[in-house]
Structures are given as structure tokens and as C-alpha cells.
Design a protein around this motif. Structure first.
Motif, PDB file in Angstrom:
ATOM      1  N   SER A 199      14.834  -9.216   0.914  1.00 17.09           N
ATOM      2  CA  SER A 199      13.655  -9.964   0.595  1.00 17.09           C
ATOM      3  C   SER A 199      12.787 -10.227   1.587  1.00 17.09           C
ATOM      4  N   THR A 200      13.215 -10.461   3.142  1.00 21.87           N
ATOM      5  CA  THR A 200      12.465 -10.362   4.015  1.00 21.87           C
ATOM      6  C   THR A 200      11.799  -9.098   4.528  1.00 21.87           C
ATOM      7  N   LEU A 201      12.373  -7.951   4.169  1.00 25.03           N
ATOM      8  CA  LEU A 201      11.613  -6.627   4.408  1.00 25.03           C
ATOM      9  C   LEU A 201      10.456  -6.508   3.439  1.00 25.03           C
ATOM     10  N   ARG A 202      10.573  -7.154   2.206  1.00 22.91           N
ATOM     11  CA  ARG A 202       9.380  -7.048   1.200  1.00 22.91           C
ATOM     12  C   ARG A 202       8.321  -8.012   1.729  1.00 22.91           C
ATOM     13  N   THR A 203       8.622  -9.086   2.008  1.00 20.49           N
ATOM     14  CA  THR A 203       7.747 -10.067   2.566  1.00 20.49           C
ATOM     15  C   THR A 203       7.164  -9.529   3.726  1.00 20.49           C
ATOM     16  N   ILE A 204       7.582  -8.766   4.856  1.00 21.22           N
ATOM     17  CA  ILE A 204       6.886  -8.034   5.854  1.00 21.22           C
ATOM     18  C   ILE A 204       5.954  -6.917   5.302  1.00 21.22           C
ATOM     19  N   GLU A 205       6.477  -6.100   4.190  1.00 21.06           N
ATOM     20  CA  GLU A 205       5.773  -5.151   3.807  1.00 21.06           C
ATOM     21  C   GLU A 205       4.269  -5.710   3.247  1.00 21.06           C
ATOM     22  N   ARG A 206       4.574  -6.822   2.481  1.00 24.52           N
ATOM     23  CA  ARG A 206       3.323  -7.424   1.715  1.00 24.52           C
ATOM     24  C   ARG A 206       2.263  -7.742   2.698  1.00 24.52           C
ATOM     25  N   GLN A 207       2.924  -8.361   4.105  1.00 25.66           N
ATOM     26  CA  GLN A 207       1.977  -8.886   5.025  1.00 25.66           C
ATOM     27  C   GLN A 207       1.162  -7.761   5.750  1.00 25.66           C
ATOM     28  N   LEU A 208       2.035  -6.667   5.888  1.00 23.47           N
ATOM     29  CA  LEU A 208       1.251  -5.371   6.582  1.00 23.47           C
ATOM     30  C   LEU A 208       0.357  -4.885   5.650  1.00 23.47           C
ATOM     31  N   ASN A 209       0.478  -4.726   4.214  1.00 29.96           N
ATOM     32  CA  ASN A 209      -0.516  -4.154   3.074  1.00 29.96           C
ATOM     33  C   ASN A 209      -1.475  -5.124   3.303  1.00 29.96           C
ATOM     34  N   GLU A 210      -1.413  -6.556   3.478  1.00 31.16           N
ATOM     35  CA  GLU A 210      -2.717  -7.381   3.628  1.00 31.16           C
ATOM     36  C   GLU A 210      -3.477  -7.022   4.689  1.00 31.16           C
ATOM     37  N   PHE A 211      -2.905  -6.841   6.142  1.00 31.43           N
ATOM     38  CA  PHE A 211      -3.725  -6.477   7.304  1.00 31.43           C
ATOM     39  C   PHE A 211      -4.253  -5.025   7.011  1.00 31.43           C
ATOM     40  N   HIS A 212      -3.767  -4.271   6.361  1.00 28.38           N
ATOM     41  CA  HIS A 212      -4.240  -2.851   5.954  1.00 28.38           C
ATOM     42  C   HIS A 212      -5.424  -3.098   5.156  1.00 28.38           C
ATOM     43  N   ASN A 213      -5.380  -3.926   3.941  1.00 31.42           N
ATOM     44  CA  ASN A 213      -6.487  -3.824   3.075  1.00 31.42           C
ATOM     45  C   ASN A 213      -7.322  -4.789   3.950  1.00 31.42           C
ATOM     46  N   SER A 214      -7.205  -5.663   4.730  1.00 32.25           N
ATOM     47  CA  SER A 214      -8.239  -6.380   5.279  1.00 32.25           C
ATOM     48  C   SER A 214      -9.089  -5.494   6.659  1.00 32.25           C
TER      49      SER A 214
END
Length: 211
Positions: free
Chosen positions: A196-211
Motif C-alpha cells: 500500500s505504501t509503495l502504491r502511495t509513493i508511486e502515485r506521488q511520483l506520478n504527480e510530480f512527473h505530470n506537474s
């Protein structure tokens, strides 16, 4: 007030939230920091034992109230990071929901109260600003593993948010490091909470990538 050895109420009990005079059914029970907290109508909100009572014991006036379903992403004791604070770690010590109602608009804001790990400084943050690092069950183990200690001295210095251009790259590096750490922990212990924590970190990384 003494904590009950066993919860006073059970899942399925019909209770009154005494502050509002509203009726609901207990759908979940959590033991957090030595006290039982009760979820009513799958709302995500948690109530102390002294904030509810059985409908059969209630003598006050009942009111029809708007039912608001709120899902909390973080709970007491969770270890988090806050956007804009580089690699600082915070612990969730409280949260509240602010309900806004206007004639043509309505929304709810969830505000989390935090203490910074290394000095105990207090901070409030919106849910969208938080990144889960370790849930309450694994927070202490995480801090011990990576050499963090709880605060001994609390200062009055304000927390300053660094400019985004100074911390974006560092933030991504920290998230990648944490991703690798949690991946290693998962391979060692096969605990689904790490996934679950890994998925949360992946989502955060995607947010930075998209921004």
C-alpha cells in the motif's frame, strides 16, 4: 478516564451521536493509543465512547441531520511527509473536518494536526499535502530502522516552506529512496501494508512527473 478492557459497544449497535442527536449503526471499532474509537454508518469518522450512547438509553431529542460520508486517508500515529518540507517527517496527532455550506455550493475540508519528529513542532496540513510514509503500526519500526528519534525539545521557531525550485529534485530522490526501502521491507516480510505504501509513493511520483 479509565479505558475499558473491552469495547463498551459492539459492531451493529444502534447508537446516538450525542453532540448532534443523530442516530446510526456502529460499523467498525478501532483501538488507537489505548482507547476504543467507533465508526458510525461507514462514514470514516471516529467517535469516543463518551460521544455516543445506545439509542435505548438516550433520553434527549433526536434530530434529522444531513449524512456526510467522509473517508479519512490518515489516522493517529501515521508517519507522513508534507509537501514543501523536503525530507521532514511528521506524525499525525489529530484531525478534523471543516464543513462548508452555502446557498449554491458545499464542500468539506479535512485538516490534519501533525508534530514534526525531530523537534516536536506543531503543524496543520490539508489531506492533499500529505504523503504516507508508514502507518501507525509500522511507524516506530521505520523510525528505529532509519535512525530517527522522538523529540526531546520543542522550539518556537516557525516552519518555513522552501521554494519549489529548491526542493523538487530532492523530493523525488527521497521518494525513490523510500520506494526502494519499502520494496526491500516487503521482500523481507511480505507484509501487504508495504505494498500500500509503495502504491502511495508511486502515485506521488506520478504527480510530480505530470506537474
Amino acid at each position: 478516564m479509565k479505558n475499558h478492557k473491552n469495547p463498551k459497544y459492539e459492531i451493529g449497535d444502534i447508537v446516538v451521536i450525542t453532540k448532534y442527536g443523530s442516530v446510526g449503526k456502529i460499523t467498525n471499532i478501532k483501538l488507537i493509543d489505548g482507547q476504543y474509537l467507533y465508526e458510525v454508518n461507514d462514514s470514516g469518522g471516529l467517535f469516543k465512547e463518551n460521544g455516543i450512547m445506545l439509542l435505548t438509553d438516550y433520553k434527549g431529542e433526536l434530530f434529522d441531520k444531513e449524512q456526510i460520508d467522509i473517508e479519512y486517508k490518515f489516522f493517529f500515529g501515521d508517519l507522513v511527509q508534507v509537501k514543501g518540507y523536503k525530507d521532514e517527517l511528521f506524525k499525525v496527532v489529530g484531525f478534523r473536518t471543516e464543513i462548508w455550506r452555502y446557498q449554491e455550493d458545499a464542500w468539506e475540508d479535512i485538516i490534519y494536526e501533525l508534530t514534526r519528529i525531530h523537534d516536536g513542532e506543531w503543524l496543520e496540513a490539508d489531506e492533499a499535502e500529505l504523503i504516507l510514509i508508514a502507518d501507525s503500526e509500522h511507524a516506530d519500526a521505520f523510525l528505529r530502522k532509519f535512525g530517527f528519534v522522538y523529540p526531546a525539545i520543542k522550539t518556537n521557531k516557525p516552519l518555513l516552506i522552501p521554494p519549489p525550485n529548491e526542493q523538487l529534485g530532492h523530493k523525488i530522490d527521497c521518494l525513490l529512496d523510500k520506494y526502494n526501502d519499502y520494496k526491500t521491507l516487503y521482500l523481507m516480510f511480505h507484509d501487504e501494508n508495504y505494498v500500500s505504501t509503495l502504491r502511495t509513493i508511486e502515485r506521488q511520483l506520478n504527480e510530480f512527473h505530470n506537474s
